[in-house]
Enzyme design. Sequence first.
Site, PDB file in Angstrom:
ATOM      1  CG  HIS A 169      38.901  39.088  34.217  1.00 40.39           C
ATOM      2  ND1 HIS A 169      38.011  39.674  33.337  1.00 40.39           N
ATOM      3  CD2 HIS A 169      39.892  38.562  33.449  1.00 40.39           C
ATOM      4  CE1 HIS A 169      38.432  39.497  32.093  1.00 40.39           C
ATOM      5  NE2 HIS A 169      39.571  38.829  32.132  1.00 40.39           N
ATOM      6  CG  ASP A 174      32.717  42.010  36.231  1.00 42.90           C
ATOM      7  OD1 ASP A 174      33.726  42.687  36.496  1.00 42.90           O
ATOM      8  OD2 ASP A 174      32.721  41.082  35.410  1.00 42.90           O
TER       9      ASP A 174
END
Length: 361
Positions: A130, A160
């Site tokens: 992540h 991200d």
Amino acid sequence: MGPLSGLKLIEIDGLGPVTFAGMVLADLGAEVLRLTRGGSAPPAALDEVGGAVLHRGRTAVPVDLKSLQDRGQVLDLIEKADGLIEGFRPGVMERLGLGPQVCQSRNPRLVYGRVTGWGQTGPLADQVGHDINYLGIAGGLYPIGSADRPPPPPLNMVADYGGGAMMLVTGLLAALLEAQRTGHGRVVDAAMTDGVALYTSVFHALRARGLWSDQRQGNLLDGGSPFYRCYACKEGGFVAVGALEPRFYAALIQGLGLTPEEAPQYDLASWPQLEARFAALFATRTRDDWANHFAGTEACVTPVLSLSEAPLHPHNRARGTFINPGVVQPAPAPRFSPPGDPALGQGPDLSLDQALSQWRN
């Protein structure tokens, strides 16, 4: 109409960076078809939570990518598309029969954009992760935060959406320009680790000149300097101080009632004591009192606003930085002249046959 009006893009529905990239491209005027999971596939975890914002401006088309018939129709769509974006782990699209080689054999000018955490190659390419993991490996997490505690995760905006989604958009647009000239598309490999590493360029440059150390909270921009950090105020709330330049710093200390002799800017040995003095002063008044006190000066002191407060700030309201088409959300950015009115609502849901009919027209 936005500057990308006329471009036809396909988004293979997913989470995180590919969804954000699809939103940005649609905000810029591209016609984006979002191919969602059809059949009995469960919805993505954030579909209901983030969809009202992150899915804006696109038409949803349910597709079963394991169906031979649906895959054939998707390839028909790809023949007419300028680009495609997807965010699966390496090899997934190839196993579905929709990898770059297959798609570009049907449409040689197609730009095939891929965004993953670790990239399409390398020892970690097949591993899960992540934002916080990609940020840590690329060197972008270690410098953040106080020296006496572990680095805090800067939400999931940096890897991200910055290193992943925005680098995907940049690569896609560059390859689309090339495809217009040459008639040949490329595969864009946007790895979040690569993007984060790129964002640390200036710190590597400073480190090479001896102007940045690995000592956390010991540098100019990492909270080590008393004039570039946040301070707590009376009754809660914080102010952000960014008085880097000498004249801005002069305005800061004047506003705090200090003299240059009391608060030398670049006496590094006195920074800890100066920080403590600034902290004590800022704690004597509320955040909004300080914001009003420094308004109109060059001290670079601003309030730290919450997500609920930011849309109400006069500057953001004047610029229309946030909009509310049923849900408060950031407006498309950047802006262009002459101004346009991008479609912000989600497009109507279509069947795959309806999408094919519209796409061909």
